[in-house]
Design a protein around this motif. Structure first.
Motif, short mmCIF file in Angstrom:
data_model
loop_
_atom_site.label_atom_id
_atom_site.label_comp_id
_atom_site.label_asym_id
_atom_site.label_seq_id
_atom_site.Cartn_x
_atom_site.Cartn_y
_atom_site.Cartn_z
N TRP A 222 0.86 -1.09 0.10
CA TRP A 222 0.17 -0.01 -0.07
C TRP A 222 0.78 1.30 -0.04
N TRP A 223 1.91 1.07 0.72
CA TRP A 223 2.83 2.36 0.93
C TRP A 223 3.44 2.56 -0.56
N LYS A 224 3.79 1.56 -1.15
CA LYS A 224 4.42 1.91 -2.61
C LYS A 224 3.48 2.15 -3.52
N PHE A 225 2.39 1.64 -3.91
CA PHE A 225 1.44 1.76 -4.82
C PHE A 225 0.25 2.54 -4.48
N GLY A 226 -0.25 2.29 -3.43
CA GLY A 226 -1.37 3.19 -3.19
C GLY A 226 -2.68 2.79 -3.60
N ILE A 227 -2.96 1.53 -4.37
CA ILE A 227 -4.28 1.09 -5.10
C ILE A 227 -5.26 0.42 -3.94
N PRO A 228 -6.17 1.16 -3.80
CA PRO A 228 -7.16 0.45 -2.91
C PRO A 228 -7.77 -0.85 -3.30
N ILE A 229 -8.00 -1.03 -4.44
CA ILE A 229 -8.60 -2.39 -5.02
C ILE A 229 -7.63 -3.46 -4.92
N LEU A 230 -6.14 -3.33 -4.98
CA LEU A 230 -5.39 -4.12 -4.73
C LEU A 230 -5.43 -4.42 -3.32
N SER A 231 -4.97 -3.49 -2.62
CA SER A 231 -4.77 -3.38 -1.16
C SER A 231 -5.92 -4.17 -0.46
N VAL A 232 -7.22 -4.14 -0.92
CA VAL A 232 -8.35 -4.87 -0.07
C VAL A 232 -8.73 -5.99 -0.49
N SER A 233 -7.84 -6.52 -1.70
CA SER A 233 -8.12 -7.92 -2.14
C SER A 233 -7.93 -9.02 -1.24
N LEU A 234 -7.09 -8.82 -0.33
CA LEU A 234 -7.27 -9.95 0.70
C LEU A 234 -8.08 -9.96 1.54
N THR A 235 -8.76 -8.96 1.83
CA THR A 235 -9.90 -8.86 2.80
C THR A 235 -11.04 -9.60 2.12
N PHE A 236 -11.13 -9.23 0.51
CA PHE A 236 -12.04 -9.90 -0.03
C PHE A 236 -11.87 -11.40 -0.31
N PHE A 237 -10.48 -11.73 -0.40
CA PHE A 237 -10.21 -13.14 -0.60
C PHE A 237 -10.94 -13.97 0.75
N LEU A 238 -10.29 -13.33 1.84
CA LEU A 238 -10.69 -14.03 2.99
C LEU A 238 -11.93 -13.96 3.37
N SER A 239 -12.69 -13.12 3.03
CA SER A 239 -14.09 -12.99 3.07
C SER A 239 -14.77 -14.15 2.35
N GLY A 240 -14.03 -14.28 1.07
CA GLY A 240 -14.83 -15.25 0.25
C GLY A 240 -14.43 -16.85 0.66
N PHE A 241 -13.24 -16.76 1.26
CA PHE A 241 -13.02 -18.09 1.81
C PHE A 241 -13.91 -18.39 2.91
N LEU A 242 -14.11 -17.63 3.72
CA LEU A 242 -15.07 -17.76 4.90
C LEU A 242 -16.52 -18.18 4.48
N LEU A 243 -16.97 -17.40 3.35
CA LEU A 243 -18.39 -17.72 2.74
C LEU A 243 -18.38 -19.12 2.04
N ALA A 244 -17.30 -19.41 1.45
CA ALA A 244 -17.23 -20.68 0.76
C ALA A 244 -17.11 -22.00 1.76
N SER A 245 -16.32 -21.56 3.06
CA SER A 245 -16.62 -22.46 3.92
C SER A 245 -17.90 -22.94 4.71
N ILE A 246 -18.63 -21.73 4.75
CA ILE A 246 -20.02 -21.94 5.37
C ILE A 246 -20.74 -22.55 4.31
N VAL A 247 -20.77 -22.20 3.07
CA VAL A 247 -21.60 -23.15 2.31
C VAL A 247 -21.19 -24.65 2.31
N PHE A 248 -20.08 -25.02 2.46
CA PHE A 248 -19.69 -26.56 2.56
C PHE A 248 -20.09 -27.16 3.93
N TYR A 249 -19.75 -26.40 4.98
CA TYR A 249 -20.21 -26.55 6.21
C TYR A 249 -21.57 -26.89 6.49
#
Length: 519
Positions: free
Chosen positions: A343-370
């Protein structure tokens, strides 16, 4: 005889250690006469079970002993030879039409026991009649063991009147029933067993699980939910006639050491992890977007810890849990720093928040299979499972990027709420932490693809699900309210110049706000 009848009707202390069952009242047309049961207090030593006056209409019967909490040994002979006896808390033996039969029960401790005689017709399938590996000739019982991740229930194939074991086409259906959550009282233990003694009771109270042919048909795997009691039952059906195996119970932990085995967390590193999850959850749930850079670091840290722990679990069996946790935390600290540096180097919001999106998607997929999807036969195949899992993650990630601000706030609220609930589960009970744990197990545990997931969903789980939704909703509302009239994301270091400032803007400004030109 009066003492026997009293034992049949109520809990009795039959310390004469001779327990008698009289089958003379058996009527094939009356289902209530097919089962006789008796509660007793077994003392240390050898007790006898007498089954008398067996009518000719009886094809065979199964004598069962269910003890709590200590093991007992049931034998058809007083010598307790291995080929004639079975040891455990849920044991049983088959006997054929003999007028009078004696069984022997040996206990090393004083223990409560339920003794049952279940009567069958000669054309009913014989549970465990095609035994190949257990000690006894007929094996109507199940052998239950557990690991940290799995409960293993082993049984033997049934036999029937006019078929052979080589061409065994007897239908076998597996069931299980969850006991009352976080309660290890003998009342709930015996109630669960009584609800799974006969074919009709099993079908009425049990949940039917999927079966597969081959090795895992009689070596059934279940996902372990530590401290949650389960009763396992099997129904064998041939030509519309059915019989039931001896029900077996497992809590996935050691009842003799409940504080350390059935409750948690007890080790220091788990206490630290739960404390971190609780603090992380509360912070991210209510302030995740406001303190954007801190959240980037925390999310990067969590991803780094999870990925490192998975890699260590796959690559090495020599490391202890504490060693893997310590290594994963150190790598996570580095990973969080690298993600913040991006973030300090590039400052691109959509790139920086991608890990939050990925982790949320992982949790939602886990709920579906659970929630039950993982138990579909198509997802026993790892390729089908992981391709579908990845597709769900990508779909959510793509949807989140369309409204970056709103979904980042939602992701922070959702992840924070789940972290809080997962941490609280270790102290208050509940099983929602297994939403992620089961996905982790699917990655690293051998044969977990063949395990039945079917998680318990009782009062605590329902309450904590409501708490998860409530915290996510309130956290989202609070953060969006705080975000009003503010830029969607904090300014990057390259864009910290004041709005409207250009190369021709005067460099000197007085305290009154009047600009002084350098001309």
């Amino acid at each position: 005889m009066r003492l026997v009848l009293m034992c049949l009707l109520s809990l009795a202390v039959c310390e004469g250690q001779v327990v008698t069952f009289d089958l003379s009242d058996y009527n094939p047309q009356n289902a209530t006469t097919h089962v006789q049961k008796m509660f007793i207090n077994l003392t240390a030593g050898v007790s006898e079970i007498w089954v008398n006056n067996v009518p000719e209409s009886v094809g065979f019967y199964v004598v069962q002993v269910h003890s709590f909490p200590y093991n007992v040994t049931l034998s058809s002979t007083r010598k307790f030879r291995s080929k004639d006896s079975v040891e455990g808390v849920n044991v049983g033996l088959v006997s054929f039409n003999d007028n009078d039969t004696r069984f022997y029960v040996k206990s090393k401790n004083q223990t409560k026991a339920l003794i049952v005689v279940v009567i069958y017709n000669k054309k009913d399938p014989i549970p465990g009649g095609c035994n190949l590996t257990f000690n006894t000739e007929y094996a109507p019982y199940q052998l239950v063991s557990y690991t940290e991740d799995l409960i293993i229930v082993q049984s033997q194939a049934p036999s029937a009147f006019d078929t052979t074991c080589d061409k065994n086409n007897i239908q076998v259906d597996l069931y299980h029933l969850y006991l009352h959550e976080n309660n290890y009282a003998e009342k709930y233990y015996f109630d669960g067993i009584e609800n799974m003694l006969t074919v009709d009771l099993i079908k009425s109270h049990g949940y039917k699980v999927s079966t597969v042919d081959g090795y895992f048909k009689y070596r059934k795997l279940y996902s372990a939910y530590r401290g949650v009691g389960q009763v396992f039952a099997i129904v064998a059906t041939y030509h519309n006639r059915s019989s039931a195996y001896v029900p077996a119970v497992s809590y996935g932990c050691d009842l003799d050491n409940q504080d350390e085995s059935c409750y948690g967390p007890v080790t220091p590193h788990w206490k630290v992890i739960c404390a971190f999850l609780l603090i992380f959850g509360l912070f991210v749930n209510f302030f995740g977007h406001k303190f954007f850079r801190i959240t980037l670091y925390l999310i990067g840290f969590v991803i780094g810890v999870f990925i490192t722990y998975v890699i260590l679990s796959l690559s090495s069996n020599n490391l202890t849990v504490s060693e893997k946790t310590t290594t994963a935390v150190l790598i996570g600290l580095i990973y969080g720093s690298l993600w913040l540096l991006m973030w300090w180097k590039f400052g691109i919001p959509i790139l920086s928040v991608s890990l939050t999106f990925f982790l949320s998607g992982f949790l939602l997929a886990s709920i579906v299979f659970y929630a039950g999807v993982a138990d579909l036969k198509i997802f026993h195949n790892d390729i089908n499972f992981w391709l579908t899992f990845l597709a769900i993650v990508i779909a959510f990630h793509t949807m989140f990027t369309m409204w970056t601000l709103e979904w980042h706030v939602f992701g922070c609220s959702f992840l924070g709420a789940y972290a809080c609930v997962a941490a609280l589960n270790y102290y208050t009970g509940g099983n929602l932490q297994y939403i992620v744990i089961n996905s982790f197990r699917r990655m690293v545990v051998n044969n977990f693809n063949m395990a039945t997931i079917d998680p318990p969903f009782q009062i605590l789980d329902i309450t904590q699900s409501i708490l998860l939704v409530a915290m996510t909703t309130f956290g989202f509302y609070y953060q969006m309210k705080e975000q009003r009239s503010k830029p969607p994301f904090p300014p990057h270091r390259y864009t910290t110049l004041e709005e409207g400032v250009s190369e021709t803007t005067p460099l000197i400004r007085d305290t009154t706000g009047v600009i002084y030109s350098d001309i």
